[in-house]
Design an enzyme around this catalytic site. Structure first.
Site, PDB file in Angstrom:
ATOM      1  N   PRO A  33       0.855  -1.195   0.000  1.00  0.00           N
ATOM      2  CA  PRO A  33       0.000   0.000   0.000  1.00  0.00           C
ATOM      3  C   PRO A  33       0.893   1.247   0.000  1.00  0.00           C
ATOM      4  O   PRO A  33       1.556   1.541   0.988  1.00  0.00           O
ATOM      5  CB  PRO A  33      -0.786  -0.114   1.305  1.00  0.00           C
ATOM      6  CG  PRO A  33      -0.227  -1.254   2.063  1.00  0.00           C
ATOM      7  CD  PRO A  33       0.888  -1.884   1.297  1.00  0.00           C
ATOM      8  N   ASP A  82       5.910   2.304   2.164  1.00  0.00           N
ATOM      9  CA  ASP A  82       4.985   1.196   2.417  1.00  0.00           C
ATOM     10  C   ASP A  82       4.208   1.542   3.687  1.00  0.00           C
ATOM     11  O   ASP A  82       4.762   1.517   4.791  1.00  0.00           O
ATOM     12  CB  ASP A  82       5.819  -0.089   2.597  1.00  0.00           C
ATOM     13  CG  ASP A  82       4.957  -1.322   2.825  1.00  0.00           C
ATOM     14  OD1 ASP A  82       3.784  -1.159   3.203  1.00  0.00           O
ATOM     15  OD2 ASP A  82       5.476  -2.438   2.632  1.00  0.00           O
ATOM     16  N   HIS A  83       2.947   1.855   3.526  1.00  0.00           N
ATOM     17  CA  HIS A  83       2.161   2.341   4.655  1.00  0.00           C
ATOM     18  C   HIS A  83       1.857   1.255   5.689  1.00  0.00           C
ATOM     19  O   HIS A  83       1.310   1.522   6.750  1.00  0.00           O
ATOM     20  CB  HIS A  83       0.868   2.986   4.152  1.00  0.00           C
ATOM     21  CG  HIS A  83       0.352   4.083   5.048  1.00  0.00           C
ATOM     22  ND1 HIS A  83       0.763   4.253   6.348  1.00  0.00           N
ATOM     23  CD2 HIS A  83      -0.540   5.071   4.817  1.00  0.00           C
ATOM     24  CE1 HIS A  83       0.142   5.274   6.888  1.00  0.00           C
ATOM     25  NE2 HIS A  83      -0.653   5.802   5.983  1.00  0.00           N
ATOM     26  N   ARG A  84       2.214   0.001   5.350  1.00  0.00           N
ATOM     27  CA  ARG A  84       2.068  -1.048   6.370  1.00  0.00           C
ATOM     28  C   ARG A  84       3.177  -0.918   7.409  1.00  0.00           C
ATOM     29  O   ARG A  84       3.013  -1.295   8.565  1.00  0.00           O
ATOM     30  CB  ARG A  84       2.178  -2.447   5.731  1.00  0.00           C
ATOM     31  CG  ARG A  84       1.062  -2.768   4.766  1.00  0.00           C
ATOM     32  CD  ARG A  84       1.357  -4.052   4.040  1.00  0.00           C
ATOM     33  NE  ARG A  84       2.654  -4.005   3.357  1.00  0.00           N
ATOM     34  CZ  ARG A  84       3.228  -5.040   2.769  1.00  0.00           C
ATOM     35  NH1 ARG A  84       2.640  -6.217   2.762  1.00  0.00           N
ATOM     36  NH2 ARG A  84       4.391  -4.916   2.161  1.00  0.00           N
ATOM     37  N   VAL A 129       5.375   2.067   7.621  1.00  0.00           N
ATOM     38  CA  VAL A 129       5.692   3.446   7.990  1.00  0.00           C
ATOM     39  C   VAL A 129       4.396   4.237   8.039  1.00  0.00           C
ATOM     40  O   VAL A 129       3.576   4.135   7.119  1.00  0.00           O
ATOM     41  CB  VAL A 129       6.615   4.066   6.905  1.00  0.00           C
ATOM     42  CG1 VAL A 129       6.905   5.523   7.221  1.00  0.00           C
ATOM     43  CG2 VAL A 129       7.899   3.278   6.764  1.00  0.00           C
TER      44      VAL A 129
END
Ligand code: CAO
Length: 547
Positions: free
Chosen positions: A343, A519-521, A523
């Site tokens: 994501p 990577d929003h998972r 950070v």
């Protein structure tokens, strides 16, 4: 050791059945009961099992042949004494004699008048097999069926068979579902019998007709009258559709498909009468494994996303179709994998590198004397390394178990290099511990190696973060794709002189456009904001690198 002839066992009355699969080869060692060939009649398919354990000496039939009970199918060498002559050769266990789909013995032979009558449908004689699996329901309530039409398909250890309708009529209800186990005499459902024929003599079956109430008798007498018509035309259409949707496969193939978790109607059949063979199943599995291993290669196909249509571009103008380079194919697969799995969020900022540029230009001559080219890239490498140390939330990878995060105490940075063969990302190690000249020299060396195709695999592994600089090429911004398992990538665009408000006036400043994808998972936005702010402040004043 003795030689025994192998013969086709009792086929439950079926004759001239097709050999649809040969499951052993000459020289194979088999155990008693192992399948040797698979045969198929009109209503059932069955494995012909080895009558004894031994070694196959010959196979005298081939796929497509027709065989009947007693026909020789081959020879086996065994140390088991041959059965006495009076016993049938190769008599299979009872359940292997694929019941020839006789109409349910318990069912009424026929209704005895034109009046519709409801009959209970029961599982017919299963040739000794017990608790067989219902593997297919071929009809549904409301369907019109003819006598002999398949209602359900059952499968035992050695054979699968259609359970036929005992009479013509309309299905009222079906009392079983796929996955149920049934035995002879079990109720399958209810049939409304609308067609009649001459009543069977009472002796032919222990059927309710034989015990029909006396008032039925006159109606029996009028049974030769034309029965009410089953809607023949529609029914035929329905059967055509059913036939199209039905999958033909022997019991051994169905069993293997279940073990492998394969839905049979997804497998392309190549056997006789469109039958799915073991080879078809294996080919299907091979294809699926290949697809899975190569990732979502190409322009579609991953995680249930519809594949792009094949387009013949030559219809629009002249084209030249060329093979993709290996690097291009690997990059395509990796990009799809990362794009689909990660994501992404991309954050933008401009770094004021006016002072950096003044300093860089002042050092250019000295750098050249040392044999290095001091472009903005070594400064970016150094600033990113400092940001990874200052904001370690970016120096991580997600563990594949979904339960852990891997924090790294080293700072290796990948640098995207545009080469004639495609995109390559050599990795510069321990960037935080190296000086600008050293980084400049290493960046140039790595870029040259990449363009000459001389990078070793270990020189492209282990990066914590990647820089993709299109500054020398142009553009005001782009959104780079995270190079997983890294969790961040910095896209650098072309430096531009811009008016910047200093509180009193607009000042011309050299602004470097930056795009940070993450990577929003791994950070969150706050960490990304801090990382970017720190990076921009270091690039604005490189003296901060000394702090
Ligand atoms: N803005 C303006 N000018 C820039 C700049 C920027 N952001 N970055 C570099 N330049 C200038 C350099 O200073 C140099 O100018 P001079 O020759 O006048 O000093 C010129 O552009 C050419 O630089 P370079 O390409 O020789 O070296 P580099 O250090 O800038 O870049 C490398 C090295 C390997 C990163 C680059 O050659 C490259 O391959 N970039 C493409 C990366 C890529 O494809 N990314 C996309 C990946 S995703 O598809």
């Amino acid at each position: 050791m003795a030689k025994q002839v192998i013969k086709v066992p009792d086929l439950g009355g079926a004759d001239q059945v097709d050999v649809i699969e040969i499951t052993v080869a000459v020289g194979d060692t088999v155990a008693q009961e192992d399948s040797l060939i698979v045969v198929e009649g009109d209503k059932a398919s069955m494995d012909v099992p080895a009558p004894v354990a031994g070694k196959i000496l010959s196979i005298s039939v081939k796929e497509g042949d027709k065989v009947s009970e007693g026909d020789v199918i081959g020879e086996i060498e065994t140390d088991v004494a041959e059965a006495p002559a009076e016993e049938p050769a190769a008599a299979p266990a009872k359940e292997e004699t694929a019941p020839a789909a006789e109409p349910a013995a318990e069912a009424p032979a026929a209704a005895v008048s034109g009046e519709p009558k409801e009959e209970t449908i029961q599982v017919p004689d299963l040739g000794g097999a017990d608790a067989v699996d219902v593997i297919e329901i071929s009809v549904q309530p409301g369907d019109a069926v003819e006598e002999g039409d398949s209602l359900i398909v059952v499968e035992g250890d050695k054979a699968s068979m259609d359970v036929p309708s005992p009479s013509a009529g309309t299905v009222v209800s079906i009392a079983v579902k796929e996955g149920d186990k049934v035995s002879t005499g079990d109720t399958l459902g209810v049939l409304k019998v609308v067609a009649i024929g001459a009543a069977e003599p009472a002796a032919t079956a222990a059927a309710p007709a034989a015990t029909a109430p006396a008032e039925s008798a006159p109606q029996q007498a009028s049974a030769s009258v034309e029965p009410p018509a089953v809607p023949q035309k529609d029914h035929q259409l329905e059967r055509d559709f059913t036939a199209a949707a039905q999958v033909y496969a022997g019991p051994a193939v169905r069993k293997l498909a279940r073990e492998l978790g394969v839905t049979l109607n997804k497998v392309k059949p190549t056997g006789p009468r469109n039958r799915v063979s073991k080879d078809d199943l294996h080919n299907y599995i091979r294809e699926q494994v290949k697809k899975a291993e190569s990732g979502a290669v190409g322009v579609g196909g991953g995680i249930g996303i519809a594949k792009m249509p094949d387009i013949d571009f030559s219809q629009f103008g002249p084209v030249n179709v060329e093979p993709m380079s290996k690097i291009h194919k690997i990059t395509a697969a990796n990009m799809s994998r990362n794009w689909l799995n990660v994501p992404h969020v991309t954050q933008f900022d401009d770094a004021d590198i006016t002072e950096l540029e003044t300093f860089r230009k002042s050092m250019k001559a000295e750098a050249e004397k040392r044999g290095v080219k001091l472009t903005p890239v070594p400064f970016l490498l150094k600033a990113v390394a400092a940001a990874l140390r200052a904001e370690p939330s970016f120096n991580v990878s997600l563990h594949n178990d979904g339960e852990h995060i891997v924090r790294k105490d080293y700072v290796h940075v990948g640098m995207a290099v545009d080469t004639p063969k495609g995109l390559m990302v050599p990795v510069i190690r321990n960037v935080d511990k190296k000086g600008l000249y050293e980084l400049a020299a290493e960046a140039t060396e790595m870029a040259l190696k990449a363009r000459d195709g001389k990078l070793k695999p270990n020189e492209m592994q282990g990066a914590c973060f990647t820089i993709s600089s299109l500054g020398a090429i142009g553009g005001t911004g782009f959104t780079p794709i995270v190079n997983s398992p890294e969790v961040g990538i910095l896209g650098v665009s072309k430096l531009a002189m811009k008016p910047v408000w200093n509180g009193k006036d607009f000042e011309p400043r050299q602004m470097l456009p930056l795009a940070l994808s993450y990577d929003h998972r791994a950070v969150n936005g706050g960490d990304a904001g801090r990382f970017m702010t720190y990076l921009v402040s270091v690039l604005a004043d490189v003296r901060r690198l000394l702090l």
